[in-house]
Design a protein around this motif. Sequence first.
Motif, short mmCIF file in Angstrom:
data_model
loop_
_atom_site.label_atom_id
_atom_site.label_comp_id
_atom_site.label_asym_id
_atom_site.label_seq_id
_atom_site.Cartn_x
_atom_site.Cartn_y
_atom_site.Cartn_z
N ILE A 28 0.83 -1.20 0.00
CA ILE A 28 0.00 0.00 0.00
C ILE A 28 0.87 1.25 0.00
O ILE A 28 0.67 2.18 -0.80
CB ILE A 28 -0.96 -0.01 1.21
N ILE A 29 1.88 1.28 0.86
CA ILE A 29 2.75 2.45 0.97
C ILE A 29 3.57 2.64 -0.32
O ILE A 29 3.69 3.76 -0.83
CB ILE A 29 3.68 2.33 2.20
N LEU A 30 4.10 1.55 -0.86
CA LEU A 30 4.89 1.65 -2.08
C LEU A 30 4.04 2.11 -3.27
O LEU A 30 4.49 2.94 -4.07
CB LEU A 30 5.57 0.32 -2.40
N CYS A 31 2.83 1.62 -3.38
CA CYS A 31 1.94 2.07 -4.45
C CYS A 31 1.60 3.55 -4.30
O CYS A 31 1.49 4.27 -5.29
CB CYS A 31 0.67 1.24 -4.47
N VAL B 15 -2.78 3.02 -8.51
CA VAL B 15 -4.04 3.28 -7.82
C VAL B 15 -4.83 1.99 -7.64
O VAL B 15 -5.31 1.68 -6.53
CB VAL B 15 -4.89 4.33 -8.59
N VAL B 16 -4.96 1.23 -8.71
CA VAL B 16 -5.73 -0.02 -8.64
C VAL B 16 -5.08 -1.01 -7.67
O VAL B 16 -5.77 -1.62 -6.84
CB VAL B 16 -5.87 -0.64 -10.05
N PHE C 117 -3.29 -14.55 -7.49
CA PHE C 117 -3.40 -13.96 -8.83
C PHE C 117 -3.32 -12.44 -8.79
O PHE C 117 -2.78 -11.82 -9.71
CB PHE C 117 -4.68 -14.42 -9.52
N ARG C 118 -3.82 -11.81 -7.71
CA ARG C 118 -3.69 -10.37 -7.57
C ARG C 118 -2.22 -9.97 -7.52
O ARG C 118 -1.78 -9.06 -8.22
CB ARG C 118 -4.40 -9.89 -6.30
N ALA C 119 -1.46 -10.66 -6.71
CA ALA C 119 -0.04 -10.32 -6.55
C ALA C 119 0.76 -10.68 -7.81
O ALA C 119 1.65 -9.92 -8.20
CB ALA C 119 0.52 -11.05 -5.33
N LEU C 120 0.45 -11.80 -8.44
CA LEU C 120 1.17 -12.21 -9.65
C LEU C 120 0.93 -11.23 -10.80
O LEU C 120 1.88 -10.80 -11.48
CB LEU C 120 0.77 -13.62 -10.05
N ILE C 121 -0.33 -10.87 -11.01
CA ILE C 121 -0.65 -9.92 -12.09
C ILE C 121 -0.04 -8.56 -11.79
O ILE C 121 0.46 -7.88 -12.69
CB ILE C 121 -2.18 -9.86 -12.29
N ALA C 122 -0.04 -8.15 -10.53
CA ALA C 122 0.56 -6.87 -10.17
C ALA C 122 2.06 -6.88 -10.44
O ALA C 122 2.62 -5.89 -10.94
CB ALA C 122 0.29 -6.55 -8.71
N ALA C 123 2.73 -7.98 -10.13
CA ALA C 123 4.17 -8.07 -10.38
C ALA C 123 4.47 -7.97 -11.87
O ALA C 123 5.38 -7.24 -12.29
CB ALA C 123 4.72 -9.38 -9.81
#
Length: 154
Positions: A32-35, A56-57, A88-94
């Motif tokens: 959250i902080i890094l985003c 943001v997303v 999948f949220r973390a993988l797609i974000a990476a």
Amino acid sequence: MADSDRLSAPGCWLACTSFARTRKGILLFAEIILCLVILICFSASAGAQAYSSLSVVEMILAAVFFVIYMCDLHNRIQFINWPWSDFFRALIAAILFLITSIVALVERGNHSKIIAGVLGLIGMCLFGYDAYFTFPFRQQTHTAAPTDPADGPV
């Protein structure tokens, strides 16, 4: 206010904040902080506001998963497979942070755009570690087979 309400409030606060001390809680808070920092850097850059939508997303999704895990809703809401959703949220974000950061660094904008690209690569590593850590098959527990003979000790 009744005494039971006053006594239950610290217990509820303790239950909610105890998640923030776990590895998953620290990972989500760091995401959250890094985003947020990446969003600020892309917003400060001239002509790079289009890249800020990813941060943001992902910041909103990380905050939603933080609240879900903190309030123990993943055990109450059973119709969603939370480990796979989080994986999948973390993988797609990476993957998306890798692509966005490479594009931002290749375009060679001003200093804030370069900083945002480098922070995006750090975010890619953070989200990749989160995906590795939350991989559902990795979390399955294995029960050891009994080593004693079935008919009793000899």
